[in-house]
Design an enzyme around this catalytic site. Structure first.
Site, PDB file in Angstrom:
ATOM      1  N   ALA A  65       0.989  -1.210   0.058  1.00 17.22           N
ATOM      2  CA  ALA A  65      -0.006  -0.150  -0.038  1.00 17.22           C
ATOM      3  C   ALA A  65       1.021   1.316   0.029  1.00 17.22           C
ATOM      4  O   ALA A  65       2.167   1.067   0.640  1.00 17.22           O
ATOM      5  CB  ALA A  65      -0.868   0.024   1.138  1.00 17.22           C
ATOM      6  N   GLY A 108       0.687  -5.119   0.997  1.00 17.71           N
ATOM      7  CA  GLY A 108      -0.593  -5.187   0.245  1.00 17.71           C
ATOM      8  C   GLY A 108      -0.395  -5.851  -1.018  1.00 17.71           C
ATOM      9  O   GLY A 108      -1.267  -6.491  -1.737  1.00 17.71           O
ATOM     10  N   GLU A 111      -0.335  -9.369  -0.379  1.00 17.88           N
ATOM     11  CA  GLU A 111      -1.914  -9.619  -0.322  1.00 17.88           C
ATOM     12  C   GLU A 111      -2.990  -9.830  -1.405  1.00 17.88           C
ATOM     13  O   GLU A 111      -3.645 -10.620  -1.501  1.00 17.88           O
ATOM     14  CB  GLU A 111      -2.388  -8.814   0.983  1.00 17.88           C
ATOM     15  CG  GLU A 111      -1.719  -8.872   2.404  1.00 17.88           C
ATOM     16  CD  GLU A 111      -2.189  -7.902   3.139  1.00 17.88           C
ATOM     17  OE1 GLU A 111      -1.915  -6.583   2.859  1.00 17.88           O
ATOM     18  OE2 GLU A 111      -2.485  -7.971   4.318  1.00 17.88           O
ATOM     19  N   GLU A 131       5.287  -5.252   7.042  1.00 21.60           N
ATOM     20  CA  GLU A 131       4.494  -4.049   7.535  1.00 21.60           C
ATOM     21  C   GLU A 131       4.937  -3.858   8.966  1.00 21.60           C
ATOM     22  O   GLU A 131       5.035  -2.819   9.637  1.00 21.60           O
ATOM     23  CB  GLU A 131       3.065  -4.398   7.681  1.00 21.60           C
ATOM     24  CG  GLU A 131       2.305  -4.263   6.544  1.00 21.60           C
ATOM     25  CD  GLU A 131       2.097  -5.631   5.446  1.00 21.60           C
ATOM     26  OE1 GLU A 131       2.941  -6.473   5.983  1.00 21.60           O
ATOM     27  OE2 GLU A 131       1.332  -5.943   4.836  1.00 21.60           O
TER      28      GLU A 131
HETATM   29  N1  DAK Z   1       4.545   3.339  -0.679  1.00 23.39           N
HETATM   30  C1  DAK Z   1       5.020   4.323  -1.117  1.00 23.39           C
HETATM   31  N2  DAK Z   1       6.024   4.525  -1.913  1.00 23.39           N
HETATM   32  C2  DAK Z   1       6.996   3.374  -1.930  1.00 23.39           C
HETATM   33  C3  DAK Z   1       6.609   2.238  -1.409  1.00 23.39           C
HETATM   34  C4  DAK Z   1       5.295   1.919  -0.653  1.00 23.39           C
HETATM   35  N3  DAK Z   1       4.886   1.025  -0.476  1.00 23.39           N
HETATM   36  N4  DAK Z   1       7.541   1.190  -1.871  1.00 23.39           N
HETATM   37  C5  DAK Z   1       8.567   1.859  -2.605  1.00 23.39           C
HETATM   38  N5  DAK Z   1       8.176   3.096  -2.684  1.00 23.39           N
HETATM   39  C6  DAK Z   1       8.721   4.226  -3.363  1.00 23.39           C
HETATM   40  C7  DAK Z   1       9.791   4.925  -2.701  1.00 23.39           C
HETATM   41  O1  DAK Z   1       9.526   5.738  -1.723  1.00 23.39           O
HETATM   42  C8  DAK Z   1      10.929   5.479  -3.837  1.00 23.39           C
HETATM   43  O2  DAK Z   1      10.044   6.614  -4.275  1.00 23.39           O
HETATM   44  P1  DAK Z   1      11.100   7.907  -4.231  1.00 23.39           P
HETATM   45  O3  DAK Z   1      11.837   8.198  -2.993  1.00 23.39           O
HETATM   46  O4  DAK Z   1      12.054   7.550  -5.524  1.00 23.39           O
HETATM   47  O5  DAK Z   1      10.170   9.079  -4.460  1.00 23.39           O
HETATM   48  C9  DAK Z   1      10.469   4.456  -4.899  1.00 23.39           C
HETATM   49  O6  DAK Z   1       9.360   3.588  -4.392  1.00 23.39           O
HETATM   50  C10 DAK Z   1      11.757   3.407  -5.112  1.00 23.39           C
HETATM   51  O7  DAK Z   1      11.906   2.797  -3.773  1.00 23.39           O
HETATM   52  P2  DAK Z   1      13.436   2.708  -3.100  1.00 23.39           P
HETATM   53  O8  DAK Z   1      14.254   3.921  -3.815  1.00 23.39           O
HETATM   54  O9  DAK Z   1      13.082   2.413  -1.872  1.00 23.39           O
HETATM   55  O10 DAK Z   1      13.871   1.362  -3.911  1.00 23.39           O
HETATM   56  P3  DAK Z   1      14.562   0.160  -3.366  1.00 23.39           P
HETATM   57  O11 DAK Z   1      14.959  -0.871  -4.603  1.00 23.39           O
HETATM   58  O12 DAK Z   1      15.935   0.944  -2.712  1.00 23.39           O
HETATM   59  O13 DAK Z   1      13.949  -0.698  -2.237  1.00 23.39           O
HETATM   60  C11 DAK Z   1      12.025  -1.699  -1.369  1.00 23.39           C
HETATM   61  C12 DAK Z   1      12.852  -1.413  -2.611  1.00 23.39           C
HETATM   62  C13 DAK Z   1      10.600  -2.655  -1.861  1.00 23.39           C
HETATM   63  C14 DAK Z   1      12.719  -2.712  -0.449  1.00 23.39           C
HETATM   64  C15 DAK Z   1      11.548  -0.581  -0.777  1.00 23.39           C
HETATM   65  O14 DAK Z   1      10.905   0.346  -1.511  1.00 23.39           O
HETATM   66  C16 DAK Z   1      10.725  -0.786   0.497  1.00 23.39           C
HETATM   67  O15 DAK Z   1      10.843  -1.290   1.490  1.00 23.39           O
HETATM   68  N6  DAK Z   1       9.386  -0.388   0.178  1.00 23.39           N
HETATM   69  C17 DAK Z   1       8.264  -0.187   1.099  1.00 23.39           C
HETATM   70  C18 DAK Z   1       7.670  -2.033   1.402  1.00 23.39           C
HETATM   71  C19 DAK Z   1       6.888  -1.937   2.390  1.00 23.39           C
HETATM   72  O16 DAK Z   1       6.955  -1.591   3.733  1.00 23.39           O
HETATM   73  N7  DAK Z   1       5.724  -2.480   1.965  1.00 23.39           N
HETATM   74  C20 DAK Z   1       4.466  -2.654   2.859  1.00 23.39           C
HETATM   75  C21 DAK Z   1       3.692  -1.154   2.997  1.00 23.39           C
HETATM   76  S1  DAK Z   1       2.420  -1.280   4.123  1.00 23.39           S
HETATM   77  C22 DAK Z   1      -5.125  -1.949   3.696  1.00 23.39           C
HETATM   78  C23 DAK Z   1      -4.822  -2.947   2.855  1.00 23.39           C
HETATM   79  C24 DAK Z   1      -3.476  -3.061   2.799  1.00 23.39           C
HETATM   80  C25 DAK Z   1      -2.453  -2.431   3.531  1.00 23.39           C
HETATM   81  C26 DAK Z   1      -3.034  -1.484   4.140  1.00 23.39           C
HETATM   82  C27 DAK Z   1      -4.468  -1.213   4.505  1.00 23.39           C
HETATM   83  N8  DAK Z   1      -6.708  -1.639   4.078  1.00 23.39           N
HETATM   84  C28 DAK Z   1      -7.590  -2.208   3.171  1.00 23.39           C
HETATM   85  C29 DAK Z   1      -6.917  -0.746   4.852  1.00 23.39           C
HETATM   86  C30 DAK Z   1      -1.171  -2.740   3.308  1.00 23.39           C
HETATM   87  C31 DAK Z   1      -0.165  -2.163   3.936  1.00 23.39           C
HETATM   88  C32 DAK Z   1       1.018  -2.316   3.081  1.00 23.39           C
HETATM   89  O17 DAK Z   1       1.437  -2.702   2.078  1.00 23.39           O
END
Ligand code: DAK
Length: 257
Positions: A65, A108, A111, A131
């Protein structure tokens, strides 16, 4: 219909829905989810489409997400956004959905892949529920679908450590169906989609519904449900055609009714 964050392509009797926010690794923001659900419903209602492939790009299926969109939200705002309603609508899609995953399928994104019916992955795919690293926990089925798919021990490992797993691990753990070299993951998904799309559509629909029933019922209730769907298919023209074709040693011609 025109979309900003997804691309829909129709091919013969199946469709490909591509998530398209490459700058942010296909992070799932509200607009994207709205478009994705709307497009799935349009395809679900279209008799010409028998199977749907959901994919991203080589680098990311979806990295979760959109964290930036959620970061400052209050619990009340999250409640009012009611994003779960959208995820519930994906669960109600009747056509088979194959996820073609390459790169990151996180949070997400993982998921979303698990909400699909089958997953074909590239060797470079990485699955995870990270998360916990940002102070929350899975919110769209990550504790439930994952646990049913891989069992308690592995689900705990992924959810509590936030560790990412490789495509090979995901295959061994029973989370996905097949791993292929990165050049072929979409092609492989197309092969599966074509095969499924060539079957009797009503039987496919009731078979999918029956398998999914196994997740939310007792064995007794599930067997009863399966039996009713099995009987129901004997009122379809396709059942008569399928069995006649077998006996007549020819290919069946499905009517979808
Ligand atoms: N959200 C927003 N931006 C993201 C992102 C994300 N989940 N993942 C990556 N980006 C963006 C980064 O901010 C970066 O943007 P800029 O800085 O260039 O503007 C760009 O994508 C490239 O990312 P990185 O520079 O970080 O790239 P790397 O190759 O170094 O790293 C990575 C890749 C995937 C390891 C890293 O980006 C990362 O850790 N990303 C976050 C992964 C994460 O934590 N995912 C879980 C998010 S929480 C719901 C339903 C579902 C959910 C919630 C509620 N409801 C129905 C209410 C789900 C929640 C989640 O998924």
């Amino acid at each position: 219909m025109s979309y900003t964050h997804i691309i829909v392509t129709r091919q013969d009797n199946y469709a490909i829905l591509q998530i398209n926010r490459p700058d942010v690794l296909n992070a799932l923001n509200i607009k994207l989810m709205e478009e994705l659900v709307a497009a799935l419903e349009v395809l679900d209602d279209d008799d010409a489409v028998h199977c749907i492939i959901l994919t991203g790009n080589e680098k990311a299926f979806a990295a979760g997400a959109d964290i930036k969109e959620m970061a400052d939200a209050s619990a009340m705002e999250m409640l009012k956004r009611d994003q779960f309603a959208r995820w519930d609508r994906i669960r109600k899609i009747k056509k088979p959905i194959i996820a073609a995953v390459s790169g990151f399928a996180l949070g997400g994104g993982c998921e979303l892949a698990m909400t699909c019916d089958m997953v074909i992955a590239s060797e470079t795919a990485k699955f995870g529920q990270p998360e916990i690293n940002i102070g929350v926990m899975p919110g769209a089925g990550g504790t439930q679908r994952l646990t049913r798919a891989v069992g308690k021990a592995k689900a705990m490992e992924m959810v509590l450590t936030g560790r990412l797993i490789s495509a090979d691990e995901a295959l061994r753990w029973g989370l996905i169906n097949k791993v292929v070299p990165v050049e072929y993951y979409l092609e492989e998904a197309k092969v599966w989609a074509k095969e499924i799309a060539s079957k009797a559509p009503v039987a496919i629909r009731l078979a999918k519904e029956s398998v999914l029933k196994a997740f939310d019922t007792t064995i007794e209730g599930g067997l009863e449900f399966e039996r009713k769907n099995f009987y129901l298919l004997f009122s379809s023209e396709d059942q008569k055609e399928g069995m006649k074709a077998f006996v007549g040693k020819r290919k069946p011609e499905w009517k979808g009714k």
